[in-house]
Design an enzyme around this catalytic site. Structure first.
Site, PDB file in Angstrom:
ATOM      1  N   ARG A   1       0.818  -1.214   0.000  1.00 43.57           N
ATOM      2  CA  ARG A   1       0.000   0.000   0.000  1.00 43.57           C
ATOM      3  C   ARG A   1       0.854   1.267   0.000  1.00 43.57           C
ATOM      4  O   ARG A   1       0.439   2.312  -0.475  1.00 43.57           O
ATOM      5  CB  ARG A   1      -0.939  -0.018   1.214  1.00 43.57           C
ATOM      6  CG  ARG A   1      -2.100   0.950   1.079  1.00 43.57           C
ATOM      7  CD  ARG A   1      -3.051   0.840   2.258  1.00 43.57           C
ATOM      8  NE  ARG A   1      -2.404   1.160   3.506  1.00 43.57           N
ATOM      9  CZ  ARG A   1      -2.580   0.500   4.652  1.00 43.57           C
ATOM     10  NH1 ARG A   1      -3.400  -0.524   4.713  1.00 43.57           N
ATOM     11  NH2 ARG A   1      -1.931   0.869   5.740  1.00 43.57           N
TER      12      ARG A   1
ATOM     13  N   TYR B   1     -15.462  20.389 -11.182  1.00 42.43           N
ATOM     14  CA  TYR B   1     -15.884  19.033 -11.597  1.00 42.43           C
ATOM     15  C   TYR B   1     -16.984  18.585 -10.643  1.00 42.43           C
ATOM     16  O   TYR B   1     -16.818  18.637  -9.411  1.00 42.43           O
ATOM     17  CB  TYR B   1     -14.643  18.149 -11.479  1.00 42.43           C
ATOM     18  CG  TYR B   1     -14.811  16.694 -11.777  1.00 42.43           C
ATOM     19  CD1 TYR B   1     -15.163  16.250 -13.045  1.00 42.43           C
ATOM     20  CD2 TYR B   1     -14.576  15.750 -10.783  1.00 42.43           C
ATOM     21  CE1 TYR B   1     -15.289  14.902 -13.304  1.00 42.43           C
ATOM     22  CE2 TYR B   1     -14.688  14.393 -11.042  1.00 42.43           C
ATOM     23  CZ  TYR B   1     -15.055  13.973 -12.310  1.00 42.43           C
ATOM     24  OH  TYR B   1     -15.171  12.637 -12.561  1.00 42.43           O
TER      25      TYR B   1
ATOM     26  N   ASP C   1      -7.319  21.837  -9.365  1.00 42.63           N
ATOM     27  CA  ASP C   1      -7.466  20.667 -10.229  1.00 42.63           C
ATOM     28  C   ASP C   1      -6.828  21.022 -11.567  1.00 42.63           C
ATOM     29  O   ASP C   1      -7.353  21.833 -12.323  1.00 42.63           O
ATOM     30  CB  ASP C   1      -8.954  20.323 -10.382  1.00 42.63           C
ATOM     31  CG  ASP C   1      -9.191  19.044 -11.193  1.00 42.63           C
ATOM     32  OD1 ASP C   1      -8.362  18.736 -12.075  1.00 42.63           O
ATOM     33  OD2 ASP C   1     -10.209  18.376 -10.953  1.00 42.63           O
TER      34      ASP C   1
ATOM     35  N   LYS D   1      -6.717  10.880 -17.218  1.00 37.07           N
ATOM     36  CA  LYS D   1      -6.911  11.609 -18.474  1.00 37.07           C
ATOM     37  C   LYS D   1      -5.601  11.632 -19.274  1.00 37.07           C
ATOM     38  O   LYS D   1      -5.241  10.642 -19.863  1.00 37.07           O
ATOM     39  CB  LYS D   1      -7.453  13.012 -18.168  1.00 37.07           C
ATOM     40  CG  LYS D   1      -8.643  13.010 -17.189  1.00 37.07           C
ATOM     41  CD  LYS D   1      -9.921  12.444 -17.790  1.00 37.07           C
ATOM     42  CE  LYS D   1     -10.972  12.083 -16.758  1.00 37.07           C
ATOM     43  NZ  LYS D   1     -11.482  13.171 -15.945  1.00 37.07           N
TER      44      LYS D   1
HETATM   45  C1  LIG Z   1     -12.184  13.010 -14.652  1.00 41.22           C
HETATM   46  C2  LIG Z   1     -11.905  14.167 -13.773  1.00 41.22           C
HETATM   47  C3  LIG Z   1     -11.675  13.968 -12.417  1.00 41.22           C
HETATM   48  C4  LIG Z   1     -11.814  12.631 -11.752  1.00 41.22           C
HETATM   49  O1  LIG Z   1     -10.904  11.701 -12.201  1.00 41.22           O
HETATM   50  P1  LIG Z   1     -11.196  10.120 -12.089  1.00 41.22           P
HETATM   51  O2  LIG Z   1      -9.887   9.502 -12.344  1.00 41.22           O
HETATM   52  O3  LIG Z   1     -12.243   9.831 -13.113  1.00 41.22           O
HETATM   53  O4  LIG Z   1     -11.694   9.878 -10.698  1.00 41.22           O
HETATM   54  C5  LIG Z   1     -11.325  15.078 -11.672  1.00 41.22           C
HETATM   55  N1  LIG Z   1     -11.242  16.306 -12.216  1.00 41.22           N
HETATM   56  C6  LIG Z   1     -11.476  16.524 -13.511  1.00 41.22           C
HETATM   57  C7  LIG Z   1     -11.365  17.892 -14.051  1.00 41.22           C
HETATM   58  C8  LIG Z   1     -11.831  15.457 -14.331  1.00 41.22           C
HETATM   59  O5  LIG Z   1     -12.098  15.682 -15.624  1.00 41.22           O
END
Ligand SMILES: *Cc1c(COP(=O)(O)O)cnc(C)c1O
Length: 389
Positions: free
Chosen positions: A52, A105, A177, A202
């Site tokens: 972990r 988000y 973010d 992403k």
């Molecule tokens: C997709 C996304 C997230 C969350 O990511 P996951 O890996 O799907 O949990 C957070 N912030 C933004 C801007 C996103 O597009």
């Protein structure tokens, strides 16, 4: 070193692994120690102590992701949302207050409303364009100003340096973010961010085949983040970290092409009579373009368009259902194009989204622009026909 070089070389230690270019995938829970002295001395930040707490793949990924953004430490989480919730929890306790951008988000907002609220943490949403006036919303119990730049549905550009200056004057942590720009195109820590969170899912992974979150921090913010991370049991899966690291190496090549194709497509979409606005900060007529130009080194492949009216599902289906290259699905950042209808008016409370036109969010993949345009051109023809019928 330049960014492209950092992407390729950071976190790479082939000498630790027979000279092999990529670190292997370690599937691990138990790690055994040879002596009692070694057991006593174990340090999960420096060595491998337990599955972990990370393996050499984890450490390589964390080192690389911190390096490209200019952070001091990075931690790999199970998902982007896992990174966000772990980071928020690091700084709040019952009775505290968070300021969150109205353009966040949606699952981030949902976590504040549905989970943090239950523990007596209050969240106020603010106009993403507030800039330095955020100072007026900071209370004695405000612990975090949460930003997302640009908002990943409506592409509001936040003035992060101004927000950070106001927050830091009151001792408040700034979280951002940075999924859209990645550490390649937005250097969070130069702009005053304390904690940067990413959906590594992403662009870092980049191939739509793994879930990954990253938290990147300054030296000062790290101890609180580390405690929250460690105590909440966060960890990313070994195969997903491997895929994240592999995607990371080619991120500059991919993002250059995402940006180039996104610009081409955005300009084409602008010419369509049904498109009233293209929400892409790299376009000179975007209201946040000046901030983008000042603070960002590039744009990625995600943007939205607003259509001239609210199309019903028959007309919208005519456009979307027949597309061959633009898939309809959540997430983005992979090599392939995507499109989704969005309803920003339902996702805001501090500001109003009163444009009645249908919003479509595009992720522009790496297909050739001619083919992307031909696909959408056929789609808009079908929309016109359906809307006339
Ligand atoms: C997709 C996304 C997230 C969350 O990511 P996951 O890996 O799907 O949990 C957070 N912030 C933004 C801007 C996103 O597009």
């Amino acid at each position: 070193m330049k960014d492209e070089t950092i992407l390729v070389s950071s976190g790479r230690h082939p000498e630790d692994n027979y000279g092999i270019v990529n670190p292997p995938v370690y599937h691990a829970s138990t790690v055994v120690f040879p002596t009692l002295a070694a057991w006593r001395k174990r340090d999960p930040l420096k060595t491998v102590t337990y599955g972990r707490a990370g393996t050499p793949t984890t450490h390589a990924l964390q080192e690389a992701v911190a390096a490209i953004e200019g952070g001091v430490h990075a931690l790999a989480c199970s998902s982007g949302l896992g990174a966000i919730t772990t980071a928020l929890l690091a700084f709040v306790k019952s009775g505290d207050h968070i300021l969150c951008t109205d353009s966040a988000y949606f699952p981030t907002r949902n976590y504040c409303q549905k989970v943090l609220a239950r523990f007596g943490v209050e969240t106020t949403y603010y106009d993403p364009l507030i800039g330095g006036n955020i100072a007026g919303l900071i209370r004695p119990n405000t612990k975090v100003v949460y930003t997302e730049c640009p908002g990943s549905l409506t592409f509001d550009m936040q003035d992060i340096p101004a927000i950070s200056a106001a927050a830091h004057a009151r001792g408040v942590i700034v979280m951002n973010d940075n999924t859209w720009a990645t550490g390649l195109y937005f250097k969070s820590f130069e702009k005053g961010v304390d904690v940067s969170v990413h959906a590594g899912t992403k662009y870092i992974v980049g191939h739509s085949d793994a879930m990954l979150g990253m938290i990147v921090t300054t030296k000062e913010a790290f101890p609180a983040i580390w405690e929250s991370f460690r105590l909440s049991g966060q960890c990313a899966g070994p195969d997903d970290m491997y895929l994240g690291l592999r995607g990371f190496r080619t991120m500059s090549a991919r993002l250059v092409q995402h940006q180039q194709r996104a610009l081409t497509l955005a300009n084409w979409l602008k010419q369509q009579p049904e498109v009233t606005r293209v929400l892409y900060p790299a376009l000179p007529d975007h209201p946040g373009h000046a901030i983008w130009k000042r603070d960002f080194r590039g744009a990625s492949g995600l943007f939205s368009v607003v259509l001239d009216r609210a199309y019903d599902d028959t007309a919208l289906g005519a456009l979307l259902d027949g597309l061959e290259l633009f898939g309809m699905g959540a997430s983005w950042g992979g090599y392939e194009s995507l499109v989704l209808p969005a309803e920003p008016s339902n996702l805001r409370t501090a500001t109003k989204w009163d444009d009645p036109g249908t919003v479509l969010r595009f992720h522009v993949g790496l297909e050739h622009s001619d083919d992307q345009i031909a696909d959408l051109d056929a789609g808009f023809s079908r929309l016109r026909k359906a809307a006339r019928a």
